[in-house]
Structure formats: C-alpha cells, structure tokens
Design an enzyme around this catalytic site. Sequence first.
Site, short mmCIF file in Angstrom:
data_model
loop_
_atom_site.label_atom_id
_atom_site.label_comp_id
_atom_site.label_asym_id
_atom_site.label_seq_id
_atom_site.Cartn_x
_atom_site.Cartn_y
_atom_site.Cartn_z
N HIS A 88 0.85 -1.19 0.00
CA HIS A 88 0.00 0.00 0.00
C HIS A 88 0.88 1.24 0.00
CE1 HIS A 88 -3.62 2.35 0.70
NE2 HIS A 88 -2.81 3.16 1.37
N ASP A 167 -14.76 3.16 7.24
CA ASP A 167 -13.69 3.97 6.64
C ASP A 167 -14.20 4.70 5.40
OD1 ASP A 167 -10.91 4.88 6.24
OD2 ASP A 167 -11.15 3.74 4.39
N ARG A 174 -13.60 13.23 5.81
CA ARG A 174 -12.28 13.84 6.05
C ARG A 174 -11.81 14.62 4.84
NH1 ARG A 174 -8.84 9.02 6.77
NH2 ARG A 174 -7.15 10.49 6.99
N SER A 189 -7.23 4.17 8.82
CA SER A 189 -7.93 4.05 7.55
C SER A 189 -7.24 3.00 6.66
CB SER A 189 -7.93 5.42 6.87
OG SER A 189 -8.26 5.32 5.51
N LYS A 193 -8.45 -1.42 6.21
CA LYS A 193 -8.75 -2.05 4.92
C LYS A 193 -7.80 -3.22 4.65
CE LYS A 193 -8.64 2.10 3.22
NZ LYS A 193 -8.70 3.41 2.61
N1 URA Z 1 -5.11 6.40 2.03
C1 URA Z 1 -6.13 5.87 2.76
O1 URA Z 1 -6.65 4.81 2.42
N2 URA Z 1 -6.54 6.50 3.85
C2 URA Z 1 -5.98 7.67 4.28
O2 URA Z 1 -6.41 8.18 5.29
C3 URA Z 1 -4.93 8.23 3.51
C4 URA Z 1 -4.50 7.56 2.39
#
Ligand code: URA
Length: 429
Positions: A88, A167, A174, A189, A193
């Site tokens: 990620h 999220d 946000r 966040s 995931k």
């Molecule tokens: N990527 C995400 O999935 N969440 C965040 O808060 C920032 C970047």
Amino acid sequence: MNTAAPHDAPEVIMAKRDGHALSDSQIDWVVDAFTRGDVVPEQMSALAMAILLNGMDRREISRWTNAMIASGERMDFSSLSWPTADKHSTGGVGDMITLPLAPLVAACGVAVPQLSGRGLGHTGGTLDKLESIPGWQASLSNEAMLAQLEDVGAVICAAGAGLAPADKKLYALRDVTGTVEAIPLIASSIMSKKIAEGTGALVLDVKVGSGAFMKDIDRARELAETMVALGKDAGVNTVALLTDMATPLGVAAGNALEVAEAVDVLAGGGPADVVELTLALAREMLAAAGRSDVDPADALADGRAMDVWRRMIAAQGGDPDGALPQARETHVVTAPTGGTLQRLDAYDVGIAAWRLGAGRSKPGEQLDLGAGVTLHAKPGDVVAAGQPLMTLHADRPERFDRALAALEGSFDLGDEPFERTDVVLGRVD
Ligand code: URA
C-alpha cells in the site's frame, strides 16, 4: 432490559476536544453508531477535527482500527495454494508502481490481492489508471477475485462495499473537512482495509515530501511505525519503506501516461527511479511472504512479469494490446535558462496534471484519461535554454492556463553541484 446507548456523541466529542483519551467503549460505540447513521456527519467531522488536533495514543488507534474492521466483512485467502503479500502506498504523484509490481511479485510465486482506490486530490488512483485500458473492469465479486488470484496470481480491483464501510464514510468526510492529515486517522484508515482484506504480508510505501500527505521524514516515520505496529498486532507480517516524493516518480503523471510507463518497465525499460522502487518493494514483499530466495530482477528481465501483466489485464476484460487514450492537445514548457535542474516539485506537477483533467474536482466526475504531464528532465539533469522540460497533455486546451499557473515556481535551474538521493529513504520493521 436497559436498551439506552452507552454513550452519546457530544460526550465523546468533548472528551477528545478536551484532550482526554477515549475509552474502548466510547470508540466501539462511536464508530458503530456512525456506520449505522446514529452519529451524524457533522458530529463525526467535529470528532475527526478533535482527533487531528489532540491525537490518539496507540491503544486508541488500535481500538479505532479494530472497530473499523468490525464495521464490515473480512476476506480470507487461506484456501489459496499461494502465499499472499500486498503493498500500500500512502499516495504520490506519478506513483504507478502497483501496476508493474503486482504482476512481478506474482511471477515470483507470491500472489498479490490489491484492493485499490481512485484518485484523491493531487494524487492519482490505481483504478483510474487501469481504466484507461480498453475494456478493463475494476469491480469483481469476492469469488471472481479469489479465482483470478489462484489462476493468475495477481488482482488489482476495487474494494467491495462490504470492506470497512466505516472507513468509506469517514474518508469521504475527512476529504471535505480538512482532516485527512491526522496520523491516527490515516493509519487506521489504511490498516483497517488491509487487515480486513486478509493479506498474509504487507509492505507499506510511506511517501515523504511535497507531493505526499507527510511532508517531513519524522512524521512519515511516525506514521510508518504506527501502521507497522497495527499490522503486527493483527498477525500481518508488515514492513514499511519511507520513499521520496519531493519530485514526481518516473516521467509521467496522468492515467494513460502512467500505464504506458508501467508497460515500459515490464518490457525491461522505464525510468531508473521507477525500476529501483519496483524492485525494492518486490524484494520486501517476497521476503515478508517467505520467498527471499527469489530475485525479482530476473522475472522483470526475462518477460515473466510481462506475461502475468497481460493475463491479469485480460482476466478483467482488458485488452493488453489496446491503444491507450491520447490527449488531443499538447503544450510544451521549455527551460528559461540553461543549467542543472535542481528541483522539480511533485505537488505542483500533481496539481497541474489534476487541472489538465487527470483528476476529479467532484466525486464521480469523468476523467480525461489521456491528460497529464510528461517530464523531459529530472532533478540532476543538465538542460540548455529553450530545451523542453515538460509536455502538458489535455483534451480541452482551455485547461492549459490553470495548469501552467500551478507550475509557476515549480522548478529551479542552477549551476550548483547536484547530489542525487536514493528513492528509498528509510525502512521500518
Ligand atoms: N489512504 C487511505 O486509504 N486512507 C488515508 O487516510 C490516507 C491515504
């Protein structure tokens, strides 16, 4: 039986506003009530701002992450005959590494289940990039995803609505309330995931610099340490690389332009920084999944990664030989003087690409998939006066002015000696 809620939203907001740590019960309740709609968006926005201003300790972040995971389904890849590893990135400009990386790691024997997102602000999204390939479909059922992983070893697709729905709702809030840049909220966040997705190993690419959410290395390290701890606590073998995002990665920012760059890398070429980072992340993913005996450079050089790419694209309806969209108009930016390119600002290039049509200004907006910026020089390169520095690509020529305004002051040319830095700035495990 007492059915009254154990908390109410003003109580939780005021506790965080006044700098207190939230209790486990307050966190479980507020995340669940927000997901169900009992805590309304303006209340969650106030709480997000209080978290941004007053922070959270490790216990709170871990509890918050678990509450977000519990808001939806968890995927399970244990039936696969392959080990799994995912990556990620916290997001940057020209960051198309997922495209060559997923097939490369699969070509080395580790399956990559990549649940990706769309562009956010000045940063591009992997799904938007892949949608520039004719026919390619982002949405897969969980069953189709598992079948493709077993068969091809790599999937890049949209996260289903069932994964960490808390999220999804919170992220959208946000984005419009100035509360993206809070370490507890970013860490929870991303990790909610990834943990819900069920990958066995995870490599985080935490970007640092003007084009990243984290502008300085200390905050990037804090974010990386927080996420690595969350991953390990959840039994996911997690490491993070801190990587440079002061200047765009590679030589392209824009959806189809970045797909073309990825194909160059898979064909054994491509910009040196992209190849360096792809291999560094591939080595970390293979090691985290127990395959440090395999050298990914071989699979890139002998075409095995390209074979997996073609199968991965075709499995999702895409034509790997299909022509990519090209913008109708171009505008070239030239060097005003000769000299060494000392700085080329990632954020400014990202904003320019966005304004050219590569990103959205409202949710769901159609992108101009051929739009963006290509770079003809990178920091450290010597250019002559009048030499092209960048080409802007747009379908609508009226977009050039605002993109050029974003690029004002975006680069410095000079005669000072230039010291190249590595793409990888640090590692956290
Ligand atoms: N990527 C995400 O999935 N969440 C965040 O808060 C920032 C970047």
